[in-house]
Write an enzyme that holds these catalytic residues in place. Sequence first.
Site, mmCIF file in Angstrom:
data_model
loop_
_atom_site.group_PDB
_atom_site.id
_atom_site.type_symbol
_atom_site.label_atom_id
_atom_site.label_comp_id
_atom_site.label_asym_id
_atom_site.label_seq_id
_atom_site.Cartn_x
_atom_site.Cartn_y
_atom_site.Cartn_z
ATOM 1 N N ASN A 8 0.819 -0.919 -0.168
ATOM 2 C CA ASN A 8 0.017 0.053 0.056
ATOM 3 C C ASN A 8 0.866 1.245 0.081
ATOM 4 O O ASN A 8 1.571 1.466 0.966
ATOM 5 C CB ASN A 8 -0.892 -0.041 1.265
ATOM 6 C CG ASN A 8 -1.939 1.073 1.543
ATOM 7 O OD1 ASN A 8 -1.920 2.019 0.482
ATOM 8 N ND2 ASN A 8 -2.293 1.309 2.460
ATOM 9 N N LYS A 10 0.054 4.379 -0.315
ATOM 10 C CA LYS A 10 -0.876 5.221 0.299
ATOM 11 C C LYS A 10 -0.406 6.754 -0.871
ATOM 12 O O LYS A 10 -0.608 6.559 -1.968
ATOM 13 C CB LYS A 10 -0.175 5.532 1.608
ATOM 14 C CG LYS A 10 -0.274 4.461 2.518
ATOM 15 C CD LYS A 10 -0.123 4.571 3.841
ATOM 16 C CE LYS A 10 -0.063 3.454 4.616
ATOM 17 N NZ LYS A 10 -0.027 3.361 6.242
ATOM 18 N N HIS A 97 -9.517 1.378 4.908
ATOM 19 C CA HIS A 97 -8.416 1.644 5.759
ATOM 20 C C HIS A 97 -8.500 2.576 6.710
ATOM 21 O O HIS A 97 -9.368 3.768 6.456
ATOM 22 C CB HIS A 97 -7.356 2.106 4.690
ATOM 23 C CG HIS A 97 -5.977 2.131 5.269
ATOM 24 N ND1 HIS A 97 -5.654 2.937 6.152
ATOM 25 C CD2 HIS A 97 -4.999 1.117 5.015
ATOM 26 C CE1 HIS A 97 -4.116 2.715 6.662
ATOM 27 N NE2 HIS A 97 -3.875 1.520 5.829
ATOM 28 N N GLU A 99 -6.833 5.033 7.853
ATOM 29 C CA GLU A 99 -6.516 6.424 7.538
ATOM 30 C C GLU A 99 -7.876 6.987 6.901
ATOM 31 O O GLU A 99 -7.822 8.394 6.825
ATOM 32 C CB GLU A 99 -5.276 6.388 6.676
ATOM 33 C CG GLU A 99 -3.797 6.075 7.534
ATOM 34 C CD GLU A 99 -3.015 5.455 6.636
ATOM 35 O OE1 GLU A 99 -2.985 5.355 5.496
ATOM 36 O OE2 GLU A 99 -1.988 5.060 7.334
ATOM 37 N N GLU A 169 -5.321 -4.320 11.007
ATOM 38 C CA GLU A 169 -4.314 -3.317 10.977
ATOM 39 C C GLU A 169 -4.600 -2.604 12.532
ATOM 40 O O GLU A 169 -5.127 -1.675 12.407
ATOM 41 C CB GLU A 169 -4.157 -2.412 9.780
ATOM 42 C CG GLU A 169 -4.087 -3.219 8.451
ATOM 43 C CD GLU A 169 -3.284 -2.198 7.458
ATOM 44 O OE1 GLU A 169 -2.252 -2.224 6.984
ATOM 45 O OE2 GLU A 169 -3.883 -1.166 7.596
ATOM 46 N N GLY A 175 2.663 2.531 10.837
ATOM 47 C CA GLY A 175 3.689 3.635 10.703
ATOM 48 C C GLY A 175 4.427 3.986 12.007
ATOM 49 O O GLY A 175 4.976 5.108 12.086
ATOM 50 N N SER A 211 3.582 -1.960 10.456
ATOM 51 C CA SER A 211 5.152 -1.848 10.790
ATOM 52 C C SER A 211 5.589 -3.235 10.296
ATOM 53 O O SER A 211 6.685 -3.756 11.014
ATOM 54 C CB SER A 211 5.171 -1.528 12.038
ATOM 55 O OG SER A 211 5.032 -0.143 12.696
HETATM 56 P P1 13P Z 1 3.182 0.567 7.704
HETATM 57 O O1 13P Z 1 3.490 -0.601 7.230
HETATM 58 O O2 13P Z 1 3.948 1.719 7.309
HETATM 59 O O3 13P Z 1 2.873 0.485 9.147
HETATM 60 O O4 13P Z 1 1.537 0.853 7.104
HETATM 61 C C1 13P Z 1 0.639 -0.298 7.301
HETATM 62 C C2 13P Z 1 -0.412 0.095 6.577
HETATM 63 O O5 13P Z 1 -1.420 1.169 6.895
HETATM 64 C C3 13P Z 1 -0.705 -0.603 5.468
HETATM 65 O O6 13P Z 1 -2.106 -0.461 4.802
#
Ligand code: 13P
Length: 245
Positions: A8, A10, A97, A99, A169, A175, A211
């Site tokens: 992903n 993003k 997601h 976010e 997640e 992150g 992560s």
């Molecule tokens: P990270 O791997 O940067 O923690 O992000 C995970 C994520 O949100 C994947 O959709």
Amino acid sequence: MKKLIIANWKMQRGYRESLSLAKELVKKLPKKTPNGAREIVLCPDYLSLSAVGDILKKTTLKLGAQDSAPADKGAYTGEVSPAELKKLGVKYVILGHSERRRHLREESLLINAKIKAALARKLIPVLCVGENLSQKEGGLAKKFLNEELRQALKGVKIKTAADLVIAYEPLWAIGTGQPIIPLEAEIINRFLTERAAMILSKKVRVLYGGSVDATNAGEFLKQKHVAGLLVGGASLRAAEFSKIN
Ligand code: 13P
């Protein structure tokens, strides 16, 4: 079933950067999965989706989208149709997601509609669920996850277990460089597999995300109920991502 590894990207890479990253990964990745032991999916941003799709043609890598609209056509300013994504060769679409839930106020009702619209076009939704830190610390993770799952999957029907994917997640692990302990992921992923099976009457795949990097991916992939990984930051570096499989 093959373990599923989804990148992903993003909104972390622009058009040119996405194209070079895709090209680099095409060079590195297919050789790493000679027996097709993994299915690898790249989810670039919308501007790059079509061009990255062209790069992935005739490779073993699959194309994914980071979101899709709750309808095929109509007055939905700014949205992208699942029917058009299908025509572009998109196979998976990330939905719900955290976010998007946080920054764009997406709620379960809308996520539910997006899942149904994606399934109608034979896209495979990757439904993201995850608890926040205070829910985890208050011992409420399972209760919350069960509710997120129940609302997002209300009235959703799938024909086979491969038609939908869930990604666990935990918000506090995204992150932060602090993933969940693999054994804990196994426990939650098993719980989600069982809950989803009750709702959908199918044992769908449940991924882990948060992560994940080249150093910890192997431990997650060893877990029985971790059907694959959803990778953010570590998927932006070709050398690192190519080691996650
Ligand atoms: P990270 O791997 O940067 O923690 O992000 C995970 C994520 O949100 C994947 O959709």
